[in-house]
Motif scaffolding. Structure first.
Motif, PDB file in Angstrom:
ATOM      1  N   UNK A   7       0.800  -1.214   0.000  1.00 13.29           N
ATOM      2  CA  UNK A   7       0.000   0.000   0.000  1.00 13.29           C
ATOM      3  C   UNK A   7       0.830   1.259   0.000  1.00 13.29           C
ATOM      4  N   UNK A   8       2.072   1.168  -0.516  1.00 13.78           N
ATOM      5  CA  UNK A   8       2.963   2.326  -0.600  1.00 13.78           C
ATOM      6  C   UNK A   8       3.243   2.636  -2.072  1.00 13.78           C
ATOM      7  N   UNK A   9       2.239   3.068  -2.838  1.00 18.71           N
ATOM      8  CA  UNK A   9       2.428   3.251  -4.283  1.00 18.71           C
ATOM      9  C   UNK A   9       3.446   4.329  -4.635  1.00 18.71           C
ATOM     10  N   UNK A  10       3.707   5.273  -3.718  1.00 11.13           N
ATOM     11  CA  UNK A  10       4.679   6.320  -4.010  1.00 11.13           C
ATOM     12  C   UNK A  10       6.112   5.832  -4.051  1.00 11.13           C
ATOM     13  N   UNK A  11       6.362   4.658  -3.463  1.00  7.88           N
ATOM     14  CA  UNK A  11       7.721   4.101  -3.448  1.00  7.88           C
ATOM     15  C   UNK A  11       7.894   3.220  -4.673  1.00  7.88           C
ATOM     16  N   UNK A  12       8.052   3.860  -5.803  1.00  9.85           N
ATOM     17  CA  UNK A  12       8.022   3.139  -7.078  1.00  9.85           C
ATOM     18  C   UNK A  12       9.362   3.111  -7.791  1.00  9.85           C
ATOM     19  N   UNK A  13      10.449   3.418  -7.074  1.00  8.11           N
ATOM     20  CA  UNK A  13      11.768   3.424  -7.712  1.00  8.11           C
ATOM     21  C   UNK A  13      12.724   2.476  -6.996  1.00  8.11           C
ATOM     22  N   UNK A  14      13.491   1.760  -7.785  1.00  2.00           N
ATOM     23  CA  UNK A  14      14.585   0.967  -7.240  1.00  2.00           C
ATOM     24  C   UNK A  14      15.845   1.819  -7.364  1.00  2.00           C
ATOM     25  N   UNK A  15      16.327   2.335  -6.243  1.00  2.00           N
ATOM     26  CA  UNK A  15      17.463   3.253  -6.266  1.00  2.00           C
ATOM     27  C   UNK A  15      18.797   2.528  -6.364  1.00  2.00           C
ATOM     28  N   UNK A  16      18.841   1.291  -5.876  1.00  2.00           N
ATOM     29  CA  UNK A  16      20.083   0.531  -5.934  1.00  2.00           C
ATOM     30  C   UNK A  16      19.773  -0.947  -5.766  1.00  2.00           C
ATOM     31  N   UNK A  17      20.488  -1.800  -6.487  1.00  2.00           N
ATOM     32  CA  UNK A  17      20.344  -3.247  -6.338  1.00  2.00           C
ATOM     33  C   UNK A  17      21.721  -3.860  -6.090  1.00  2.00           C
ATOM     34  N   UNK A  18      21.783  -4.730  -5.105  1.00  2.00           N
ATOM     35  CA  UNK A  18      23.000  -5.489  -4.843  1.00  2.00           C
ATOM     36  C   UNK A  18      22.641  -6.962  -4.901  1.00  2.00           C
ATOM     37  N   UNK A  19      23.124  -7.645  -5.923  1.00  6.50           N
ATOM     38  CA  UNK A  19      22.808  -9.059  -6.127  1.00  6.50           C
ATOM     39  C   UNK A  19      24.057  -9.879  -5.886  1.00  6.50           C
ATOM     40  N   UNK A  20      23.951 -10.863  -5.001  1.00  7.92           N
ATOM     41  CA  UNK A  20      25.064 -11.749  -4.681  1.00  7.92           C
ATOM     42  C   UNK A  20      24.575 -13.182  -4.803  1.00  7.92           C
ATOM     43  N   UNK A  21      24.717 -13.736  -6.000  1.00  9.55           N
ATOM     44  CA  UNK A  21      24.260 -15.099  -6.219  1.00  9.55           C
ATOM     45  C   UNK A  21      22.758 -15.205  -6.105  1.00  9.55           C
ATOM     46  N   UNK A  22      22.306 -15.942  -5.116  1.00 10.32           N
ATOM     47  CA  UNK A  22      20.885 -16.184  -4.934  1.00 10.32           C
ATOM     48  C   UNK A  22      20.236 -15.258  -3.917  1.00 10.32           C
ATOM     49  N   UNK A  23      20.921 -14.204  -3.509  1.00  6.05           N
ATOM     50  CA  UNK A  23      20.353 -13.217  -2.596  1.00  6.05           C
ATOM     51  C   UNK A  23      20.514 -11.834  -3.181  1.00  6.05           C
ATOM     52  N   UNK A  24      19.611 -10.938  -2.804  1.00  5.15           N
ATOM     53  CA  UNK A  24      19.664  -9.570  -3.308  1.00  5.15           C
ATOM     54  C   UNK A  24      19.101  -8.622  -2.264  1.00  5.15           C
ATOM     55  N   UNK A  25      19.649  -7.410  -2.262  1.00  7.85           N
ATOM     56  CA  UNK A  25      19.088  -6.303  -1.489  1.00  7.85           C
ATOM     57  C   UNK A  25      18.800  -5.177  -2.465  1.00  7.85           C
ATOM     58  N   UNK A  26      17.555  -4.705  -2.447  1.00  5.41           N
ATOM     59  CA  UNK A  26      17.140  -3.633  -3.341  1.00  5.41           C
ATOM     60  C   UNK A  26      16.669  -2.457  -2.497  1.00  5.41           C
ATOM     61  N   UNK A  27      17.298  -1.303  -2.691  1.00  4.62           N
ATOM     62  CA  UNK A  27      16.873  -0.092  -2.000  1.00  4.62           C
ATOM     63  C   UNK A  27      15.727   0.530  -2.784  1.00  4.62           C
ATOM     64  N   UNK A  28      14.531   0.542  -2.188  1.00  2.00           N
ATOM     65  CA  UNK A  28      13.367   1.144  -2.840  1.00  2.00           C
ATOM     66  C   UNK A  28      13.096   2.500  -2.214  1.00  2.00           C
TER      67      UNK A  28
END
Length: 443
Positions: free
Chosen positions: A112-133
């Motif tokens: 329910x947070x439609x304003x948070x619609x951008x991925x500012x950074x993605x860090x992918x390490x194999x089968x795990x990822x952190x995405x800054x939204x």
């Protein structure tokens, strides 16, 4: 056929007839086909407590083990993910599941947070990822709201991404514990750094029938503790995403954190009948004076709200129904009549008061009725699309090609989530029913 359509539209029986007729092909995300790369003005990923299965270490090259309470979105378990993989291999269905950035921003929309619609950074390490939204502020500055933790599930190179938590910093959610078993009521809490904050807690579920009104608490300080009791109604075994968000300074939602829990076998607390504010006490609603909706809350408070009715109609109460299954009843009021149509307004409890629901800054009007050439109807389809409106036209009085538009609530407004063709004829009925509330004419 005209009479049949009119009867189906105007005088349909109670209850939800057909299944949900809306849906979405995936999150509406800029650049959903590729993982964003950092830029000079992109904030660094946050560091701190990890909201995810960090204690379940996978062997190099293998998929992380995801516990049942950690499947937050968009899949419910390995079988669910496998169904998508099969559809993707056969038809190329919903390729956004292969993109952690699209999945993370879609998760923000699901909360329910439609304003948070951008991925500012993605860090992918194999089968795990952190995405800054997050979002971009009016001056163009990127603002990070959360670091979403994802893991790749399924088997093969086309394994999809699943959200399992968040990595928290200045807003943390530590209670209930990640992966724990809970019953209603439960206490939700953590720590926050900030000034004049208001933490709003919501519960979400991809499985089972969840009813849970939001809970909020004022907070602020330097790593200050915050906590709030939350009541809910959900069956044993239901996986819940517990989300805490704060904002209001530069955006509606500026930070959020989540955790995953599972409902235990204790008795869930059922919602009270006619509960407008979601406090578990019965409220009384009526039209006490022309053009005025009056609510006597179970807490002892009385509220009066003006009805924007047609001059020839003072407003008539149709009834109450919890259209989105959040534990708070929406109030449906008849506000006008056309040549062959009836018009309905919707009120819902937001920010401590009953408010008229709007669409594009105007009062939402749901329309039902039928003539020889036109037919309209509306219904509730909880929880994915609480309200749907159908309208169709006919050249022969037998078949009514039309469009079904689905909406979800966003505070005191509705937002369109989908639109698709729907033809009503002898074999296909129009959507009608809103739980126990009739959506035909109140006359």
């Amino acid at each position: 056929m005209v009479a049949a359509v009119a009867a189906a539209v105007v005088a349909a029986g109670a209850g939800v007839g057909a299944g949900f007729a809306g849906g979405s092909d995936g999150p509406r995300t800029p650049g959903a086909g590729a993982t964003p790369t950092p830029s000079a003005d992109t904030p660094s990923p946050a560091t701190g407590a990890a909201g995810g299965p960090a204690n379940r270490t996978a062997a190099p090259g293998s998929r992380p083990v995801v516990a049942p309470a950690h499947w937050l979105w968009p899949f419910t378990d390995a079988t669910d993910a496998g169904v998508w993989q099969q559809a993707y291999r056969e038809r190329g269905s919903q390729p956004w599941h292969l993109d952690p950035a699209a999945t993370a921003t879609g998760f923000a929309g699901y909360l329910g947070y439609p304003g948070l619609d951008r991925a500012l950074r993605s860090t992918v390490d194999g089968n795990e990822a952190y995405v800054t939204v997050g979002l971009r502020l009016p001056d163009g500055t990127p603002h990070a709201a959360a670091d979403v933790h994802l893991v790749k599930v399924g088997s093969g190179a086309d394994g999809p991404w699943e959200v399992v938590g968040t990595r928290d910093t200045t807003l943390t959610l530590t209670r209930p514990a990640y992966g724990s078993t809970v019953t209603s009521p439960m206490t939700v809490g953590g720590r926050i750094t900030g000034v004049d904050e208001r933490v709003v807690v919501t519960l979400h579920s991809r499985t089972g029938d969840l009813q849970a009104p939001p809970a909020a608490v004022a907070a602020g300080g330097q790593r200050a503790r915050w906590s709030v009791p939350v009541t809910f109604h959900a069956g044993p075994g239901t996986v819940l995403t517990v989300a805490a968000a704060t904002g209001g300074h530069v955006a509606a939602v500026e930070r959020f954190a989540v955790t995953g829990v599972r409902v235990g076998g204790g008795r869930p607390q059922p919602p009270a009948p006619d509960d407008v504010d979601g406090d578990g006490r019965t409220d009384t609603v009526g039209i006490r004076a022309p053009g005025t909706l009056e609510v006597h809350y179970g807490s002892g408070r009385t509220e009066r709200v003006s009805i924007q009715a047609h001059p020839s109609d003072d407003g008539r109460l149709i009834g109450l129904a919890d259209a989105d299954r959040d534990g708070r009843d929406e109030v449906f009021v008849h506000v006008g009549t056309g040549a062959y149509t009836d018009h309905t307004s919707v009120f819902r409890y937001v920010d401590g008061r009953l408010q008229l629901v709007t669409l594009d800054r105007r009062g939402l009007v749901l329309v039902s009725g039928a003539s020889a050439r036109t037919a309209l109807s509306w219904a509730c389809r909880p929880t994915a699309a609480p309200l749907v409106q159908w309208s169709g036209t006919s050249a022969d009085g037998l078949t009514y090609p039309g469009t079904l538009v689905s909406y979800r609530f966003a505070g005191a407004t509705v937002v369109q989530v989908s639109s698709r063709p729907l033809t009503v004829d002898d074999h296909t009925r129009p959507p009608t029913g809103c739980l126990d509330l009739r959506t035909g004419s109140p006359r």
